[in-house]
Design an enzyme around this catalytic site. Structure first.
Site, PDB file in Angstrom:
ATOM      1  N   ARG A  59      -0.242   0.195  21.782  1.00  0.00           N
ATOM      2  CA  ARG A  59      -0.331  -0.259  20.470  1.00  0.00           C
ATOM      3  C   ARG A  59      -0.101  -1.542  20.247  1.00  0.00           C
ATOM      4  O   ARG A  59      -0.658  -2.158  19.187  1.00  0.00           O
ATOM      5  CB  ARG A  59       0.793   0.435  19.476  1.00  0.00           C
ATOM      6  CG  ARG A  59       0.585   2.084  19.594  1.00  0.00           C
ATOM      7  CD  ARG A  59       1.697   2.886  18.836  1.00  0.00           C
ATOM      8  NE  ARG A  59       1.782   2.233  17.258  1.00  0.00           N
ATOM      9  CZ  ARG A  59       2.691   2.438  16.411  1.00  0.00           C
ATOM     10  NH1 ARG A  59       3.986   2.817  17.130  1.00  0.00           N
ATOM     11  NH2 ARG A  59       2.609   1.909  15.211  1.00  0.00           N
ATOM     12  N   HIS A  63      -1.755  -4.184  17.147  1.00  0.00           N
ATOM     13  CA  HIS A  63      -1.027  -4.845  16.037  1.00  0.00           C
ATOM     14  C   HIS A  63      -0.865  -6.326  16.497  1.00  0.00           C
ATOM     15  O   HIS A  63      -0.612  -7.055  15.431  1.00  0.00           O
ATOM     16  CB  HIS A  63       0.370  -4.250  16.374  1.00  0.00           C
ATOM     17  CG  HIS A  63       0.622  -3.099  15.692  1.00  0.00           C
ATOM     18  ND1 HIS A  63       1.437  -2.476  14.739  1.00  0.00           N
ATOM     19  CD2 HIS A  63       0.185  -1.827  16.109  1.00  0.00           C
ATOM     20  CE1 HIS A  63       1.267  -1.202  14.303  1.00  0.00           C
ATOM     21  NE2 HIS A  63       0.529  -0.817  15.214  1.00  0.00           N
ATOM     22  N   ASP A  64      -1.436  -6.891  17.628  1.00  0.00           N
ATOM     23  CA  ASP A  64      -1.401  -8.145  17.800  1.00  0.00           C
ATOM     24  C   ASP A  64      -2.935  -8.766  17.610  1.00  0.00           C
ATOM     25  O   ASP A  64      -2.973  -9.776  16.885  1.00  0.00           O
ATOM     26  CB  ASP A  64      -1.173  -8.316  19.463  1.00  0.00           C
ATOM     27  CG  ASP A  64      -1.218  -9.942  19.647  1.00  0.00           C
ATOM     28  OD1 ASP A  64      -0.567 -10.811  18.787  1.00  0.00           O
ATOM     29  OD2 ASP A  64      -1.792 -10.536  20.732  1.00  0.00           O
ATOM     30  N   VAL A  67      -4.104  -9.555  13.816  1.00  0.00           N
ATOM     31  CA  VAL A  67      -3.245 -10.462  13.123  1.00  0.00           C
ATOM     32  C   VAL A  67      -3.604 -11.920  13.688  1.00  0.00           C
ATOM     33  O   VAL A  67      -2.919 -12.278  14.685  1.00  0.00           O
ATOM     34  CB  VAL A  67      -1.929 -10.399  13.104  1.00  0.00           C
ATOM     35  CG1 VAL A  67      -1.049 -11.195  12.172  1.00  0.00           C
ATOM     36  CG2 VAL A  67      -1.534  -8.961  12.464  1.00  0.00           C
ATOM     37  N   ASP A  71      -3.155 -13.097  20.467  1.00  0.00           N
ATOM     38  CA  ASP A  71      -2.335 -14.216  20.722  1.00  0.00           C
ATOM     39  C   ASP A  71      -0.954 -14.033  21.079  1.00  0.00           C
ATOM     40  O   ASP A  71      -0.191 -15.082  21.238  1.00  0.00           O
ATOM     41  CB  ASP A  71      -2.716 -15.444  19.901  1.00  0.00           C
ATOM     42  CG  ASP A  71      -2.188 -15.164  18.516  1.00  0.00           C
ATOM     43  OD1 ASP A  71      -1.488 -14.015  18.457  1.00  0.00           O
ATOM     44  OD2 ASP A  71      -2.326 -15.783  17.419  1.00  0.00           O
ATOM     45  N   GLU A  85       6.407 -11.390  13.196  1.00  0.00           N
ATOM     46  CA  GLU A  85       5.695 -10.087  12.932  1.00  0.00           C
ATOM     47  C   GLU A  85       6.386  -8.768  13.268  1.00  0.00           C
ATOM     48  O   GLU A  85       6.059  -7.652  12.823  1.00  0.00           O
ATOM     49  CB  GLU A  85       4.532 -10.019  13.766  1.00  0.00           C
ATOM     50  CG  GLU A  85       3.630 -11.252  13.287  1.00  0.00           C
ATOM     51  CD  GLU A  85       2.352 -11.593  14.345  1.00  0.00           C
ATOM     52  OE1 GLU A  85       2.004 -10.503  14.779  1.00  0.00           O
ATOM     53  OE2 GLU A  85       1.775 -12.687  14.209  1.00  0.00           O
ATOM     54  N   ASN A  91       5.274  -2.664  11.604  1.00  0.00           N
ATOM     55  CA  ASN A  91       6.064  -2.816  12.832  1.00  0.00           C
ATOM     56  C   ASN A  91       7.375  -2.469  12.951  1.00  0.00           C
ATOM     57  O   ASN A  91       7.939  -1.833  13.979  1.00  0.00           O
ATOM     58  CB  ASN A  91       5.943  -4.380  13.581  1.00  0.00           C
ATOM     59  CG  ASN A  91       4.271  -4.631  13.524  1.00  0.00           C
ATOM     60  OD1 ASN A  91       3.535  -3.850  13.807  1.00  0.00           O
ATOM     61  ND2 ASN A  91       4.286  -6.135  13.594  1.00  0.00           N
ATOM     62  N   HIS A 190      -4.793   7.315  19.365  1.00  0.00           N
ATOM     63  CA  HIS A 190      -3.579   8.268  18.913  1.00  0.00           C
ATOM     64  C   HIS A 190      -3.568   9.782  19.837  1.00  0.00           C
ATOM     65  O   HIS A 190      -3.045  10.507  19.608  1.00  0.00           O
ATOM     66  CB  HIS A 190      -3.673   8.803  17.556  1.00  0.00           C
ATOM     67  CG  HIS A 190      -3.371   7.404  16.721  1.00  0.00           C
ATOM     68  ND1 HIS A 190      -3.154   7.600  15.265  1.00  0.00           N
ATOM     69  CD2 HIS A 190      -2.534   6.251  17.009  1.00  0.00           C
ATOM     70  CE1 HIS A 190      -2.645   6.235  14.775  1.00  0.00           C
ATOM     71  NE2 HIS A 190      -2.138   5.892  15.764  1.00  0.00           N
ATOM     72  N   SER A 191      -4.519   9.568  20.873  1.00  0.00           N
ATOM     73  CA  SER A 191      -4.536  10.763  21.938  1.00  0.00           C
ATOM     74  C   SER A 191      -3.273  10.714  22.533  1.00  0.00           C
ATOM     75  O   SER A 191      -2.736  11.766  23.223  1.00  0.00           O
ATOM     76  CB  SER A 191      -5.641  10.462  22.673  1.00  0.00           C
ATOM     77  OG  SER A 191      -5.527  11.444  23.710  1.00  0.00           O
TER      78      SER A 191
END
Length: 330
Positions: A59, A63-64, A67, A71, A85, A91, A190-191
């Site tokens: 994940r 989420h990185d 945004v 990086d 973050e 998060n 999401h498996s």
């Protein structure tokens, strides 16, 4: 004259902001040839110790990268002058297993100091999390730099809620030149993994603020969810995102077709006509899903901000600048 002086330019390159080179496969083949092997070994160890860590680390890429590009801004801890973050709405109390990346970075620093970026660790570890969960393996492009800052606001402004519908998700992905197919295929992440009751309580009791659950939920599955997440109960209890939460396969899409998606943002992919055909296809053809998922992950990994960066020594903090009186001699 000490030969150690010749090493200082390498230190300066790591500590001073530079512009990222073009991403490519085999980027560390000369500078750290055992980098990918080291990441894989550490991921395997982490997943044996805590099976959930595979999905958790995977994940990180999502989420990185959404945004300000891939990086590793996600990994920065807050400072007195910066809200990072980790505590953003999507998060906080959700992302976990940061320590796995710490352990990978420590192992890499022992064999190749100040060489492998934290941003590249996220990309390699995400790939390995899938492969070690019986999913596909693919070659990753590397050469990213680590950000010099992070922004809680940027994360809050971009990352979707578990209550998002397909139309919202389509619009979000389009901002990054990712197609509807990419959206559905990447949702297949999401498996594997779990989610908290917090993410579904509204859906299973009061979806449209009318005191009724989401009508798209299969009745038997709704009963199971309400038993897992009773109204007024502990919202930190977790449930499986699909019926094979430790195996990366197309069961997730089969569940959506049967009205058994855990999150609203999952099931909406089947109820929306723009995404429904892809869900149906992947539920019937696992090979097609795996192929499109890999293509989507590669596209996601290509997102970059173009901002200056560095190779962090510690993924949680930016590097300290070298003393002003240090001299570099050739």
């Amino acid at each position: 004259m000490s030969h150690n002086l010749f090493l200082l330019p390498l230190v300066f390159l790591a500590l001073f902001p530079v512009v990222a080179p073009q991403l490519r496969q085999g980027y560390y083949s000369d500078t750290c040839p055992n980098a990918e092997m080291t990441v894989t070994a550490r991921m395997q160890k982490a997943m044996i110790k805590e099976p959930r860590s595979g999905a958790s680390v995977m994940r990180f890429q999502f989420h990185d990268c959404f945004v300000n590009g891939c990086d590793a801004s996600l990994l920065l801890d807050d400072t007195p002058t910066m809200l990072g973050e980790k505590l953003s709405l999507s998060n906080i109390d959700s992302l976990r297993s940061y320590e796995v990346v710490d352990e990978i970075k420590e192992a890499l620093e022992r064999i190749c100091p100040m060489t492998v970026s934290c941003a590249d660790i996220i990309i390699m570890a995400s790939r390995d999390a899938v492969a070690l969960s019986a999913g596909p393996f693919w070659e990753v492009k590397l050469g990213r730099l680590d950000s010099l800052s992070a922004s809680q606001k940027a994360s809050d402004d971009i990352m979707p809620s578990p209550r998002s519908n397909a139309s919202m998700l389509i619009d979000l992905f389009a901002r990054f030149n990712l197609s509807v197919q990419d959206l559905v295929a990447l949702s297949g992440s999401h498996s594997i993994g779990n989610a908290r009751c917090f993410s579904i309580v509204h859906r299973i009791y009061n979806q449209s603020d009318d005191g009724k659950p989401d009508p798209s939920i299969e009745p038997g599955f709704l009963k199971k969810l309400q038993e897992l997440c009773p109204l007024g109960g502990d919202e930190n209890v977790i449930g499986d995102l699909d019926f094979t939460p430790r195996t990366f396969d197309n069961e997730y899409f089969k569940d959506l077709v049967n009205g058994k998606g855990f999150l609203n943002s999952d099931e909406t992919l089947f109820t929306n006509p723009q995404t429904r055909e892809y869900v149906q296809r992947y539920s019937e053809d696992q090979s097609a899903f795996l192929k499109d998922f890999v293509e989507g992950m590669i596209k996601l990994g290509d997102l970059q901000s173009g901002r200056p960066g560095e190779i962090r020594k510690n993924c949680r903090v930016v590097n300290s600048p070298p003393p002003a009186n240090v001299m570099v001699r050739k």
